[in-house]
Design an enzyme around this catalytic site. Structure first.
Site: not given
Ligand SMILES: NC(=O)c1ccc[n+]([C@@H]2O[C@H](COP(=O)([O-])OP(=O)(O)OC[C@H]3O[C@@H](n4cnc5c(N)ncnc54)[C@H](OP(=O)(O)O)[C@@H]3O)[C@@H](O)[C@H]2O)c1
Length: 253
Positions: A141, A154
């Site tokens: 991130s 986080y």
């Molecule tokens: N969106 C942002 O602004 C942002 C910015 C920087 C970095 N990121 C990073 O990008 C990555 C994806 O985030 P996103 O924004 O796409 O979030 P998201 O829409 O909430 O998706 C998260 C995904 O991870 C899965 N997940 C969560 N906990 C899990 C666990 N214990 N075991 C297996 N699967 C799990 C969720 O499915 P289930 O809930 O069904 O398990 C979902 O498929 C993360 O690492 C996040 O930190 C995001």
């Protein structure tokens, strides 16, 4: 990395950034396996992209990480790309945390965002070592570089994953295993709960930008504001962190 002809495991590929990556990898001619905790969310993803292979697992649990590794390598021994994408975000006020009774809640962020990608990388690295071409992509991130003080655990987990990714890249530098870091800025997904990231970059534009970085062979890939934050001076980091905290601190009061 080559962008077609791979078999790719994307953790947390059922929604958000992971699903946007899965879509692009499928369309580029790869076999893609996605994981998540919620079966119905995985099913929705499969309805949209029937070629996806889905697997339910909670990666915050050690035994489920080992079962996932065993299942993937037994059923898809050609697997050569791991995308450590699953992550959660919790925003909280340390003065109201009640950590005596709630540590499980806070620890979940550590097990999901640190333990899982560390463990899976270390499980897959020796398996990938024998392949002609393999890649580990860790999703960190922009907050790895400029902590968001209202999401303190986080931000620290992402800084740890950035550090680990650098070390992993060095250890695997003489092998066929490439190590790539993707450091997103805020992206419009349901991370942390619906509605918290609506100010973020549009998901499709972000994912296209990251794929351009993959095509160009970059090892650390940012997008939007995270490009600058990946290389920010310490003084600018302090200023950025203070501004972000002042703008958002009322949300955890
Ligand atoms: N969106 C942002 O602004 C942002 C910015 C920087 C970095 N990121 C990073 O990008 C990555 C994806 O985030 P996103 O924004 O796409 O979030 P998201 O829409 O909430 O998706 C998260 C995904 O991870 C899965 N997940 C969560 N906990 C899990 C666990 N214990 N075991 C297996 N699967 C799990 C969720 O499915 P289930 O809930 O069904 O398990 C979902 O498929 C993360 O690492 C996040 O930190 C995001």
């Amino acid at each position: 990395m080559k962008l077609s002809g791979n078999t790719i495991l994307i953790t947390g590929g059922s929604a958000g950034i992971g699903l946007a990556f899965a879509e692009r990898f499928i369309k580029a001619g790869n076999k893609v396996i996605i994981t998540g905790r919620r079966e119905n969310v995985l099913q929705n993803a499969k309805e949209k992209f029937p070629d996806l292979i889905t697997h339910v697992s909670d990666l915050s649990i050690e035994s489920q990480r080992i079962s996932l590794f065993d299942w993937v390598t037994e059923n898809y021994p050609e697997v050569n790309v791991l995308v450590n994408n699953a992550g959660i975000q919790q925003r909280f006020n340390v003065l109201k945390a009640d950590a005596k009774n709630n540590w499980n809640y806070f620890n979940k962020e550590i097990t999901t965002n640190i333990e899982a990608p560390f463990h899976l990388s270390i499980l897959f690295a020796p398996f990938f070592f024998t392949k002609e071409e393999a890649t580990i992509i860790n999703v960190t991130s922009g907050l790895a570089f400029t902590p968001f003080a209202i999401a303190p655990i986080y931000s620290a987990t992402k800084a740890a994953l950035h550090s680990f990714t650098m070390s992993l890249r060095h250890q695997l530098s003489d092998s066929s295993v490439e190590v790539i870091e993707v450091a997103p800025p805020a992206v419009n997904t349901d991370l942390g709960g619906a509605g918290l990231h609506t100010h973020g970059e549009p998901l499709e534009d972000f994912a296209d930008g990251i794929f351009k970085g993959l095509e160009e062979g970059k090892q650390e890939i940012g997008y939007g504001t995270s490009v600058e934050r990946l290389r920010m001076s310490r003084d600018k980091v302090d200023e950025h962190v203070e501004n972000m905290y002042n703008a958002m601190k009322n949300t955890i009061e």
